[in-house]
Enzyme design. Structure first.
Site, PDB file in Angstrom:
ATOM      1  N   HIS A 155      40.960  -3.718 -13.964  1.00 58.14           N
ATOM      2  CA  HIS A 155      40.293  -3.121 -15.358  1.00 58.14           C
ATOM      3  C   HIS A 155      40.140  -1.855 -14.832  1.00 58.14           C
ATOM      4  O   HIS A 155      39.324  -1.738 -14.146  1.00 58.14           O
ATOM      5  CB  HIS A 155      39.273  -4.050 -15.882  1.00 58.14           C
ATOM      6  CG  HIS A 155      39.397  -5.539 -16.234  1.00 58.14           C
ATOM      7  ND1 HIS A 155      39.033  -6.509 -15.547  1.00 58.14           N
ATOM      8  CD2 HIS A 155      40.185  -6.065 -17.236  1.00 58.14           C
ATOM      9  CE1 HIS A 155      39.457  -7.627 -16.152  1.00 58.14           C
ATOM     10  NE2 HIS A 155      40.284  -7.387 -17.038  1.00 58.14           N
ATOM     11  N   GLU A 206      34.383 -10.903  -6.365  1.00 55.70           N
ATOM     12  CA  GLU A 206      33.644 -10.122  -6.881  1.00 55.70           C
ATOM     13  C   GLU A 206      32.680  -9.398  -5.755  1.00 55.70           C
ATOM     14  O   GLU A 206      32.126  -9.781  -4.817  1.00 55.70           O
ATOM     15  CB  GLU A 206      32.287 -11.086  -7.439  1.00 55.70           C
ATOM     16  CG  GLU A 206      33.144 -11.714  -8.644  1.00 55.70           C
ATOM     17  CD  GLU A 206      32.291 -12.784  -9.324  1.00 55.70           C
ATOM     18  OE1 GLU A 206      31.040 -12.721  -9.038  1.00 55.70           O
ATOM     19  OE2 GLU A 206      32.762 -13.785 -10.035  1.00 55.70           O
ATOM     20  N   GLU A 242      36.146  -0.865 -14.036  1.00 59.76           N
ATOM     21  CA  GLU A 242      35.673  -1.695 -12.723  1.00 59.76           C
ATOM     22  C   GLU A 242      36.093  -1.194 -11.622  1.00 59.76           C
ATOM     23  O   GLU A 242      37.357  -1.416 -11.234  1.00 59.76           O
ATOM     24  CB  GLU A 242      36.153  -3.149 -12.838  1.00 59.76           C
ATOM     25  CG  GLU A 242      35.368  -3.860 -14.045  1.00 59.76           C
ATOM     26  CD  GLU A 242      35.895  -5.343 -14.511  1.00 59.76           C
ATOM     27  OE1 GLU A 242      35.596  -5.788 -15.226  1.00 59.76           O
ATOM     28  OE2 GLU A 242      36.422  -5.948 -13.580  1.00 59.76           O
TER      29      GLU A 242
END
Length: 279
Positions: free
Chosen positions: A92, A145, A95
């Protein structure tokens, strides 16, 4: 929203990174817009032209080229028996931490290779990128993450790199674990697109054009099967250590060869019975 770094792990070896570096070898901890990314990719290639290749995999929705930087001792060439690895970041556009870390990683690998870091040299010489047909059928995809902040301050990028640098390199090294080998017929010819299955794990892989395969596995005992249309399946018991990968080759007998053997055995039996009974 959290940052995501998507990791695609293959059964054969190069690191493919959408990334960049400056020609002076210094990592610049700053954000890169699209045009800056393009320039950074070229900078990595100019700094390490013998171990890098730039290519495109198409265009984005807005018509921007999707460029990839490949790193290998023989970029652009599949080397039988070598595992492959792929990092993908910036899934994305807003991000950004994953994208920036791969920029720094590409520059770091290039710099360390030129400075004679034996670990990095060994990694690049024994890991390479696979084509996308192989990728789609043999990959393991994991999403990591990296941050709870979608767009952290630029001055924090260096700390993100320092916290994740060793992990990014060590994770690439994991591709050299599990089982590896070649699948051939009884005449020694490679069997491409043969299937490698592990009992109890619902994820099969297929061999490359040279009959080679890599199958990532945690340490343990397994039953590994090799099969292909027109051939008899072979199953082997394998003890997999923590590292390195265990070499497991397979030789498959074709069904036509087996039928011919059975026909010859039947003819020999009939001849023996005929002689015994004086037919």
């Amino acid at each position: 929203m959290k940052h995501f770094l998507t990791v695609v792990v293959l059964g054969a070896a190069v690191v493919t990174l959408v990334s960049a570096a400056s020609t002076d070898g210094a990592i610049s901890f700053e954000y890169h817009r699209y045009e800056e990314l393009r320039k950074a990719l070229v900078s990595v290639w100019l700094q390490c032209p013998t171990i890098t290749r730039i290519y495109t995999i198409g265009e984005s929705f807005e018509g921007r080229e999707l460029l990839v930087l490949e790193m290998s001792d023989n970029p652009g060439t599949h080397e039988p028996g070598e595992p492959e690895f792929k990092y993908i970041a910036n899934m994305h556009g807003n991000e950004v931490v994953g994208r920036e870390l791969l920029i720094y990683l590409a520059q770091y690998l290039c710099n360390q290779y030129q400075q004679g870091n034996e670990t990095i040299i060994d990694l690049i010489h024994n890991t390479r990128m696979q084509d996308f047909n192989y990728l789609s059928s043999n990959s393991f995809e994991i999403t990591l993450e990296l941050s709870c902040d979608k767009f952290p301050n630029e001055e924090t990028l260096k700390s993100y790199w320092e916290q994740n640098r060793n992990s990014l390199v060590n994770y690439i090294e994991q591709v050299h674990r599990g089982v590896k080998g070649f699948i051939r017929d009884l005449q020694g010819n490679p069997i491409s697109n043969a299937t490698v299955s592990v009992e109890g794990i619902d994820h099969d892989i297929t061999t490359a054009k040279d009959g080679d395969y890599w199958r990532l596995l945690a340490p343990g005992n397994y039953k590994v099967a090799a099969s292909a249309p027109g051939y008899l399946t072979v199953i082997k018991k394998v003890a997999v250590p923590y590292s390195p990968a265990t070499r497991v080759d397979f030789e498959l007998e074709s069904l036509m060869e087996r039928k011919e053997e059975e026909r010859e055995e039947l003819m020999d039996w009939w001849k023996m019975m005929s002689e015994t009974l004086n037919f």
